[in-house]
Scaffold this motif. Structure first.
Motif, PDB file in Angstrom:
ATOM      1  N   GLY A  79       0.834  -1.184   0.000  1.00  0.00           N
ATOM      2  CA  GLY A  79       0.000   0.000   0.000  1.00  0.00           C
ATOM      3  C   GLY A  79       0.867   1.230   0.000  1.00  0.00           C
ATOM      4  N   PHE A  80       0.264   2.310  -0.404  1.00  0.00           N
ATOM      5  CA  PHE A  80       0.975   3.568  -0.525  1.00  0.00           C
ATOM      6  C   PHE A  80      -0.006   4.689  -0.211  1.00  0.00           C
ATOM      7  N   VAL A  81       0.441   5.654   0.554  1.00  0.00           N
ATOM      8  CA  VAL A  81      -0.387   6.793   0.914  1.00  0.00           C
ATOM      9  C   VAL A  81       0.370   8.067   0.556  1.00  0.00           C
ATOM     10  N   GLN A  82      -0.321   8.974  -0.089  1.00  0.00           N
ATOM     11  CA  GLN A  82       0.262  10.269  -0.372  1.00  0.00           C
ATOM     12  C   GLN A  82      -0.563  11.319   0.369  1.00  0.00           C
ATOM     13  N   ILE A  83       0.124  12.148   1.126  1.00  0.00           N
ATOM     14  CA  ILE A  83      -0.522  13.261   1.812  1.00  0.00           C
ATOM     15  C   ILE A  83      -0.043  14.538   1.136  1.00  0.00           C
ATOM     16  N   LEU A 108       2.741   2.118   3.249  1.00  0.00           N
ATOM     17  CA  LEU A 108       1.862   1.626   4.301  1.00  0.00           C
ATOM     18  C   LEU A 108       2.524   0.436   4.987  1.00  0.00           C
ATOM     19  N   LEU A 109       2.692   0.521   6.291  1.00  0.00           N
ATOM     20  CA  LEU A 109       3.309  -0.547   7.067  1.00  0.00           C
ATOM     21  C   LEU A 109       2.287  -1.375   7.835  1.00  0.00           C
ATOM     22  N   GLN A 110       1.225  -0.740   8.312  1.00  0.00           N
ATOM     23  CA  GLN A 110       0.254  -1.445   9.129  1.00  0.00           C
ATOM     24  C   GLN A 110      -1.082  -0.747   9.068  1.00  0.00           C
ATOM     25  N   GLU A 111      -2.145  -1.517   9.093  1.00  0.00           N
ATOM     26  CA  GLU A 111      -3.509  -0.998   9.167  1.00  0.00           C
ATOM     27  C   GLU A 111      -4.190  -1.646  10.345  1.00  0.00           C
ATOM     28  N   MET A 112      -4.964  -0.897  11.096  1.00  0.00           N
ATOM     29  CA  MET A 112      -5.693  -1.469  12.237  1.00  0.00           C
ATOM     30  C   MET A 112      -7.160  -1.134  12.135  1.00  0.00           C
TER      31      MET A 112
END
Length: 101
Positions: A3-7, A97-101
């Protein structure tokens, strides 16, 4: 987990125009749907503590999908129009993205 997130952090005194531009872009992408990578989710946020500061949080399946999306003509056109509405250049944060909870 991938996963990848761009802010994208930006300032504007024209938030209603930014929102309208973003909505037009979203609608155009939905009707086009040519199968190319698109964000999995987009969140538009206003900073409660600093009026005029905004964030777009954009999730992609991968960094590669994000880069492919960034290279699209319509994405570049949207970004150029967005810059006209902003009070200065944006700041980009590119996050794996390293972790999702």
């Amino acid at each position: 987990m991938t996963g990848f997130v761009q802010i994208i952090e930006y300032r504007t005194s024209k938030p209603d125009e930014v929102q309208a531009l973003s909505e037009d872009y979203r609608k155009a992408r939905e009707t086009e749907d040519d199968g190319s990578p698109a964000p999995a989710r987009v969140m538009a946020c206003a900073d409660r503590d600093h009026p005029g500061r905004y964030f777009s949080i954009v999730e992609f399946d991968s960094a590669e999908a994000a880069m492919e999306n960034s290279s699209r003509t319509d994405t570049n056109d949207f970004a150029a129009k967005m810059m006209e509405l902003c009070d200065g250049p944006p700041t980009f944060y590119n996050l794996d993205l390293l972790q999702e909870m």
